[in-house]
Every structure is written in structure tokens, then in C-alpha cells.
Design an enzyme around this catalytic site. Structure first.
Site, mmCIF file in Angstrom:
data_model
loop_
_atom_site.group_PDB
_atom_site.id
_atom_site.type_symbol
_atom_site.label_atom_id
_atom_site.label_comp_id
_atom_site.label_asym_id
_atom_site.label_seq_id
_atom_site.Cartn_x
_atom_site.Cartn_y
_atom_site.Cartn_z
ATOM 1 C CE LYS A 201 20.212 69.093 -5.933
ATOM 2 N NZ LYS A 201 20.775 68.541 -4.938
ATOM 3 C CB CYS A 255 17.024 64.449 -5.043
ATOM 4 S SG CYS A 255 17.179 64.635 -3.433
ATOM 5 N NE ARG A 322 12.816 62.933 2.084
ATOM 6 C CZ ARG A 322 13.411 63.741 1.995
ATOM 7 N NH1 ARG A 322 13.180 65.184 1.953
ATOM 8 N NH2 ARG A 322 14.839 63.257 2.129
#
Ligand code: SAJ
Length: 407
Positions: A201, A255, A322
């Protein structure tokens, strides 16, 4: 019954998807306002097809509460920021969620961590928390890591169609969780061990961060020597084995701008390319400010109140701010004691969150001479001819009007 803990950007759609596909689901979040909103029948953020999915899940009996449930399966989906100093993953929210779950968890239950973590986190930090409560991992409590891959803006489609990874150190437990995700996921589900799943990930997002940093670096080189970076990338990408991403005003979201730091934090003497890439991306908002300064100088524009920033979100057609490059630019201006006079507009942000924020596109355009395109929302693409008399700095390559400046 599945108790999904954390009803944010990932937890909520996942809980809804599970409920809409025949699983009994209770969603838990410690934020009372959020739970109240959901119980009033409203979703908490905008996302394509989310409202329809919400309705299906409610019809299928999903419940929302602040209470942790006594059940056999938990899915924890809470934020994992990074520590700004050490760059290591900050697992405060995960640890709190695990502790709360342990207060009610019956023996034999499975705890699935969906939140992104650096490799080794579950072994080194989550397991000891559980063992401290007297549970034996693999007997009393089973642990799984099931990272997601969905992209804001296309979450629902991607939840249904993306391939997934399940990390479990016990074969049957991995298969059991794979079956649960298979209730909605039409993609391929690979089962591996926990540490491998954690690493994949983080690596996926790091791959993109490094590729974007490469594009941003090319943009700087091309700016310095007066070459067209977009034409160059387009031509290079015609090579069958080259796929360069695009330069931009910086990397936002929760992310790509965060996860690669976990590797830098864990392996500081090894993760050199990643470290430089993250610094390159983080320097882009200041690079854009410098471009604005150069262009204002070149155009003889001195009044900062005649400059407007288009876009506050971290990317196009979402309401998510964000780590947004625009916010970073505003913060940087403030840090340099610049009295921020710049006008700001974003059709997705209805509340006033920054100084001089405007809420009507035409009024915004009427008030400025220079526009800085920071987000490529469809709204501005459809109204691009309205910019024809402005000085334009386009950081997203969405405007072809003659004389447009680029990064
Ligand atoms: N960006 C560029 N140039 C590009 C592409 C993106 O500057 O060529 C910028 C965007 O403007 C944005 C940021 O990067 O500010 C990230 O945007 P994104 O759309 O590439 O990705 P995210 O953060 O919205 O979602 C990512 C996805 N990860 C990958 O593509 C590897 C998604 O699949 C993940 O599920 C998600 O992170 C996550 O949860 O980790």
C-alpha cells in the site's frame, strides 16, 4: 455482524458497501456530530454515487453509533497522519481504536486494519496493545490488514472494481476476510502476509509521488531553459515503456502527500530518492508563488488584491481540502508576513475558510486582473472563455488561451 470503526472518507463508503451487499453492519465513530448527521439520513461529504449507496445501505439496515459493538469482525478505518518531525507514521488513532475495541471484543474475533500503515506497524505496535489486555494473537484475537485503493472522486466505482490486497498471517483468517470483501468487490483479491500488505500500500502511493516529483523537476528544468514540459512529456509518453505523470502546484490529499514519508521515517538512510521526491513536491507551492511574483513583475502588476487563486481543494471535482497546495501557498504567504490580499474562489467550498474568499465565479473574475488556476474543476474548464482578458497562470494545463503562463 461487522463493526466498522471510523466513518470518514474510507470507512463510510466501505461500511455502506458491505451493508448494501448483504452484510449486517454497524458503523461506529467517536464524533457525535458525524453520527448524528448520518442518523438524520445525510452523508458527511460529497462523492459521486455516495448518496444512492447510502440509501441502499440504510434500506439494508446499517446502523450508526458512537458505541463499540461486541461482535466477531471489526474493520478499523481511522486516519494515519505522519509525525512532521520524525516522518514516521502516527498511529495514535489506530491505537485508540484498538484499545476501545479490546474493551468489548469477544475471544475469537477478527480485527481488520484498513488504515494505511508503514511495514511492521501491526507487528510492532498493534500486537503489543492487544497482548497487554491479556489476549493471545492468533488464538483470542486474529489480525488482518486490508488496505484500500479507492480514489476520491471515483470511490464507489473503484470500491466495486479495483483489485485488493488482504494481509493475514493465518491462512483461514485471510480467506474468511477475502470472502467478506468479495461480497462487493468484483476485482481480484490477493491474500498475502500482513507486512507485505502494509508495504504494498505504501509503495503504490510512493510510486506515484516519485513519478509526480520527476514531472515537477522536469517542469523546473524546462522553465529554466524555456522548453515546453507538457509537449515533452506527451512525446515521451508515446514511448511504449514510458509513463510520466504531470507537474502541478504540489501534491495534496491524504495519501500521496503522506504515505511515502512513512518509508523515509522508517528507513532514513535508505529511502533517499523518496525523501528528495517528497521535498520536491512539497516545494511546489513556493515555486508557484515565485512564478506569480515573476509574472506580476513582467506584466507590471503590483496590486496583490487584483490576483485571484482559483481552487482550494487538493484536486479537481472533489470538496476535499486536505494538504491542498492552495492552502499551503496561503500559509507560506502568511509565514512571510505578507498581508494576504489575494482573492480566493472554489465552487466546492461553500464556507468561508480563508481571508478574501468569494463565492460567485463572475464576481470573483470581475474583481481580479490575474488568475492563478490551481485546480482543474470542470466548472472553470466549461467557463474558460471568461478568462480571455486576464493574465493567466495555469498550473494544471487546462487553459489554451494565447498568452497563458505555465509553471
Ligand atoms: N497530481 C499531480 N500530478 C499528477 C497526478 C496527481 O500533481 O500527474 C497531484 C494531484 O493534483 C493531487 C495529488 O497529486 O494533489 C494526489 O492526487 P491523485 O488523484 O493522484 O491521488 P489521491 O491522493 O486522490 O488518491 C491516491 C490514489 N493512489 C494511487 O493512485 C497510487 C488512490 O488509488 C489511493 O487509494 C489513495 O491515494 C489512498 O487512499 O491511498
Amino acid at each position: 455482524m461487522i463493526n466498522v470503526i471510523g466513518l470518514g472518507y474510507i470507512g463510510l463508503p466501505t461500511a455502506l458497501m458491505l451493508a448494501a451487499h448483504g452484510n449486517k453492519v454497524i458503523g461506529t465513530d467517536y464524533n457525535k456530530d458525524l453520527v448524528n448527521t448520518l442518523n438524520l439520513g445525510r452523508t458527511t461529504f460529497k462523492e459521486n454515487e455516495l448518496d444512492e449507496l447510502f440509501q441502499n445501505a440504510v434500506d439494508a439496515g446499517i446502523k450508526f453509533t458512537t458505541e463499540y459493538q461486541k461482535t466477531d469482525i471489526y474493520i478499523i478505518s481511522v486516519p494515519t497522519p505522519y509525525d512532521k518531525f520524525t516522518k514516521k507514521v502516527d498511529i495514535t488513532y489506530i491505537v485508540k481504536a484498538v484499545r476501545d475495541v479490546m474493551k468489548v471484543a469477544p475471544k475469537g474475533c477478527i480485527v481488520v486494519i484498513e488504515s494505511t500503515v508503514s511495514p511492521g506497524t501491526i507487528n510492532h505496535y498493534v500486537k503489543p496493545e492487544i497482548e497487554a489486555d491479556g489476549f493471545k494473537i492468533g488464538e483470542d484475537i486474529h489480525l488482518v490488514h486490508a488496505p484500500e485503493r479507492i480514489i476520491p472522486g471515483n470511490m464507489i466505482y473503484e470500491l466495486l472494481h479495483n483489485n485488493r490486497t488482504i494481509g493475514a498471517d493465518e491462512y483461514e483468517i485471510g480467506e474468511k476476510i477475502k470472502n467478506i470483501y468479495s461480497s462487493f468487490c468484483q476485482g481480484k483479491i490477493v491474500v498475502t502476509d500482513i507486512k507485505t500488505a502494509e508495504m504494498t500500500k505504501v509503495v503504490e502511493n510512493t510510486y506515484r509521488a516519485v513519478n509526480i516529483a520527476f514531472a515537477n523537476e522536469l517542469a523546473k528544468i524546462c522553465r529554466h531553459d524555456n522548453m515546453d514540459v507538457y509537449e515533452i512529456i506527451n512525446i515521451c509518453n508515446m514511448h511504449p515503456r514510458v509513463n510520466i505523470l504531470w507537474p502541478g502546484p504540489g501534491v495534496g490529499g491524504h495519501c500521496i502527500s503522506v504515505d511515502p514519508w512513512f518509508l523515509v521515517g522508517n528507513y532514513p538512510s535508505l529511502a533517499k530518492v523518496i525523501d528528495e521526491s517528497m521535498k520536491t513536491n512539497d516545494a511546489m507551492p513556493d515555486f508557484v508563488l515565485n512564478r506569480i511574483y515573476e509574472i506580476m513583475h513582467q506584466e507590471g502588476l503590483q496590486d496583490l488584491s487584483k490576483v485571484g487563486f482559483y481552487g482550494l481543494t487538493y484536486k479537481e471535482n472533489v470538496d476535499d481540502m486536505r494538504e491542498s497546495p492552495t492552502l499551503q501557498m496561503i500559509e507560506s504567504m502568511e509565514r512571510h508576513l505578507c498581508n494576504n490580499l489575494v482573492k480566493i474562489y472554489d465552487p466546492y467550498i461553500k464556507n468561508d475558510i480563508v481571508k478574501n474568499q468569494m463565492h460567485d465565479l463572475d464576481a470573483f473574475l470581475d474583481s481580479i486582473d490575474m488568475i492563478v488556476l490551481l485546480v482543474g474543476h470542470d466548472e472553470i474548464k466549461q467557463n474558460i472563455e471568461k478568462l480571455s482578458k486576464k493574465i493567466i497562470l495555469d498550473t494544471r494545463k487546462i487553459c489554451d488561451i494565447e498568452g497563458t503562463y505555465r509553471i
